[in-house]
Design a protein around this motif. Structure first.
Motif, mmCIF file in Angstrom:
data_model
loop_
_atom_site.group_PDB
_atom_site.id
_atom_site.type_symbol
_atom_site.label_atom_id
_atom_site.label_comp_id
_atom_site.label_asym_id
_atom_site.label_seq_id
_atom_site.Cartn_x
_atom_site.Cartn_y
_atom_site.Cartn_z
ATOM 1 N N LEU A 132 -107.596 89.866 23.890
ATOM 2 C CA LEU A 132 -107.790 89.906 25.331
ATOM 3 C C LEU A 132 -106.537 89.377 25.993
ATOM 4 C CD1 LEU A 132 -111.311 88.211 25.575
ATOM 5 C CD2 LEU A 132 -110.832 90.654 25.563
ATOM 6 N N LEU A 133 -106.082 90.078 27.007
ATOM 7 C CA LEU A 133 -104.985 89.587 27.833
ATOM 8 C C LEU A 133 -105.613 89.260 29.174
ATOM 9 C CD1 LEU A 133 -101.998 89.031 28.358
ATOM 10 C CD2 LEU A 133 -101.726 91.466 28.916
ATOM 11 N N VAL A 134 -105.671 87.966 29.492
ATOM 12 C CA VAL A 134 -106.368 87.492 30.687
ATOM 13 C C VAL A 134 -105.410 86.689 31.551
ATOM 14 C CG1 VAL A 134 -108.302 86.106 31.529
ATOM 15 C CG2 VAL A 134 -108.539 87.364 29.391
ATOM 16 N N SER A 135 -105.378 87.020 32.825
ATOM 17 C CA SER A 135 -104.633 86.209 33.795
ATOM 18 C C SER A 135 -105.628 85.263 34.447
ATOM 19 C CB SER A 135 -104.015 87.100 34.873
ATOM 20 O OG SER A 135 -103.066 87.959 34.310
ATOM 21 N N PHE A 136 -105.295 83.983 34.463
ATOM 22 C CA PHE A 136 -106.220 83.024 35.073
ATOM 23 C C PHE A 136 -105.449 81.893 35.728
ATOM 24 C CE2 PHE A 136 -105.768 81.879 30.636
ATOM 25 C CZ PHE A 136 -105.587 80.514 30.653
ATOM 26 N N PRO A 137 -106.049 81.298 36.755
ATOM 27 C CA PRO A 137 -105.382 80.194 37.456
ATOM 28 C C PRO A 137 -105.411 78.920 36.608
ATOM 29 C CG PRO A 137 -107.544 80.593 38.413
ATOM 30 C CD PRO A 137 -107.323 81.660 37.387
ATOM 31 N N PRO A 138 -104.520 77.994 36.880
ATOM 32 C CA PRO A 138 -104.446 76.761 36.089
ATOM 33 C C PRO A 138 -105.680 75.871 36.221
ATOM 34 C CG PRO A 138 -102.921 76.661 37.939
ATOM 35 C CD PRO A 138 -103.483 78.055 37.906
ATOM 36 N N THR A 139 -106.542 76.156 37.160
ATOM 37 C CA THR A 139 -107.755 75.349 37.337
ATOM 38 C C THR A 139 -108.860 75.737 36.357
ATOM 39 O OG1 THR A 139 -108.495 76.884 39.044
ATOM 40 C CG2 THR A 139 -107.313 74.909 39.777
ATOM 41 N N VAL A 140 -108.713 76.857 35.669
ATOM 42 C CA VAL A 140 -109.744 77.330 34.740
ATOM 43 C C VAL A 140 -109.630 76.584 33.417
ATOM 44 C CG1 VAL A 140 -110.512 79.313 33.377
ATOM 45 C CG2 VAL A 140 -109.935 79.613 35.779
ATOM 46 N N GLU A 141 -110.758 76.085 32.929
ATOM 47 C CA GLU A 141 -110.805 75.468 31.602
ATOM 48 C C GLU A 141 -110.934 76.592 30.588
ATOM 49 O OE1 GLU A 141 -113.494 72.111 31.041
ATOM 50 O OE2 GLU A 141 -113.692 72.037 33.226
ATOM 51 N N LEU A 142 -109.903 76.778 29.786
ATOM 52 C CA LEU A 142 -109.861 77.895 28.850
ATOM 53 C C LEU A 142 -111.060 77.909 27.913
ATOM 54 C CD1 LEU A 142 -108.381 80.360 27.831
ATOM 55 C CD2 LEU A 142 -107.037 78.855 26.348
ATOM 56 N N SER A 143 -111.461 76.762 27.413
ATOM 57 C CA SER A 143 -112.594 76.713 26.485
ATOM 58 C C SER A 143 -113.883 77.204 27.146
ATOM 59 C CB SER A 143 -112.785 75.303 25.930
ATOM 60 O OG SER A 143 -113.071 74.391 26.969
ATOM 61 N N ARG A 144 -114.085 76.866 28.416
ATOM 62 C CA ARG A 144 -115.281 77.347 29.128
ATOM 63 C C ARG A 144 -115.227 78.858 29.329
ATOM 64 N NH1 ARG A 144 -116.400 75.041 34.364
ATOM 65 N NH2 ARG A 144 -118.392 76.055 34.066
ATOM 66 N N LEU A 145 -114.052 79.378 29.668
ATOM 67 C CA LEU A 145 -113.893 80.819 29.837
ATOM 68 C C LEU A 145 -114.191 81.545 28.531
ATOM 69 C CD1 LEU A 145 -113.022 83.395 31.352
ATOM 70 C CD2 LEU A 145 -110.653 82.815 30.754
ATOM 71 N N VAL A 146 -113.589 81.094 27.438
ATOM 72 C CA VAL A 146 -113.793 81.740 26.136
ATOM 73 C C VAL A 146 -115.256 81.659 25.723
ATOM 74 C CG1 VAL A 146 -113.249 81.610 23.669
ATOM 75 C CG2 VAL A 146 -111.421 81.416 25.361
ATOM 76 N N ASN A 147 -115.879 80.497 25.862
ATOM 77 C CA ASN A 147 -117.292 80.362 25.491
ATOM 78 C C ASN A 147 -118.175 81.279 26.323
ATOM 79 O OD1 ASN A 147 -116.891 78.529 23.427
ATOM 80 N ND2 ASN A 147 -117.063 76.764 24.774
ATOM 81 N N SER A 148 -117.867 81.424 27.582
ATOM 82 C CA SER A 148 -118.644 82.313 28.438
ATOM 83 C C SER A 148 -118.442 83.771 28.032
ATOM 84 C CB SER A 148 -118.263 82.103 29.900
ATOM 85 O OG SER A 148 -119.110 82.844 30.736
ATOM 86 N N LEU A 149 -117.204 84.163 27.776
ATOM 87 C CA LEU A 149 -116.933 85.541 27.322
ATOM 88 C C LEU A 149 -117.657 85.838 26.011
ATOM 89 C CD1 LEU A 149 -113.126 85.724 28.123
ATOM 90 C CD2 LEU A 149 -114.900 87.169 29.144
ATOM 91 N N LYS A 150 -117.632 84.902 25.097
ATOM 92 C CA LYS A 150 -118.319 85.103 23.814
ATOM 93 C C LYS A 150 -119.831 85.165 23.993
ATOM 94 C CE LYS A 150 -115.049 83.103 20.562
ATOM 95 N NZ LYS A 150 -114.897 82.102 19.494
ATOM 96 N N GLY A 151 -120.376 84.272 24.802
ATOM 97 C CA GLY A 151 -121.822 84.234 24.993
ATOM 98 C C GLY A 151 -122.355 85.489 25.662
ATOM 99 N N VAL A 152 -121.730 85.899 26.756
ATOM 100 C CA VAL A 152 -122.188 87.082 27.482
ATOM 101 C C VAL A 152 -121.998 88.335 26.639
ATOM 102 C CG1 VAL A 152 -121.745 88.532 29.500
ATOM 103 C CG2 VAL A 152 -121.866 86.054 29.757
ATOM 104 N N SER A 153 -120.835 88.481 26.007
ATOM 105 C CA SER A 153 -120.609 89.681 25.196
ATOM 106 C C SER A 153 -121.566 89.726 24.010
ATOM 107 C CB SER A 153 -119.155 89.758 24.726
ATOM 108 O OG SER A 153 -118.826 88.668 23.900
ATOM 109 N N SER A 154 -121.884 88.582 23.431
ATOM 110 C CA SER A 154 -122.824 88.538 22.322
ATOM 111 C C SER A 154 -124.214 89.017 22.759
ATOM 112 C CB SER A 154 -122.913 87.121 21.758
ATOM 113 O OG SER A 154 -123.830 87.062 20.700
ATOM 114 N N ARG A 155 -124.655 88.565 23.921
ATOM 115 C CA ARG A 155 -125.969 89.013 24.411
ATOM 116 C C ARG A 155 -125.994 90.517 24.642
ATOM 117 N NH1 ARG A 155 -125.587 84.073 26.802
ATOM 118 N NH2 ARG A 155 -124.805 84.815 28.813
#
Length: 93
Positions: free
Chosen positions: A22-45
């Motif tokens: 994944l190539l993702v552009s994100f602001p410095p305020t985003v916690e990368l671990s939360r983003l990745v966990n959310s992407l994994k959780g939603v895509s898994s469902r």
């Protein structure tokens, strides 16, 4: 939708049989671990719902994605170069 909820932009996606890129552009305020966990959780469902035959691949561990991930920065590389790299990966089967 996940990226939008984090104020991020998915620039490119592709992968191989055992991982995705994944190539993702994100602001410095985003916690990368939360983003990745959310992407994994939603895509898994979605994947479990749409492709129930995947159960034979994860039935023992009861999870579709590994808990680990790799994240790297672009280091000033042109976005087009990174997109081409990801586009040239094999699509997950």
């Amino acid at each position: 939708d996940v990226c939008a909820s984090f104020d991020c932009r998915l620039e490119e996606f592709n992968g191989e049989t055992d991982h995705v890129h994944l190539l993702v552009s994100f602001p410095p305020t985003v916690e990368l671990s939360r983003l990745v966990n959310s992407l994994k959780g939603v895509s898994s469902r979605y994947l479990r719902r749409d492709y129930p035959e995947l159960a034979r691949h994860y039935w023992r561990a009861q999870r579709l994605w590994s808990p680990s991930y790799y994240a790297g920065t672009a280091g000033g590389a042109p976005l087009d170069t990174l997109k081409r790299y990801i586009e040239n990966q094999n699509r997950p089967a």
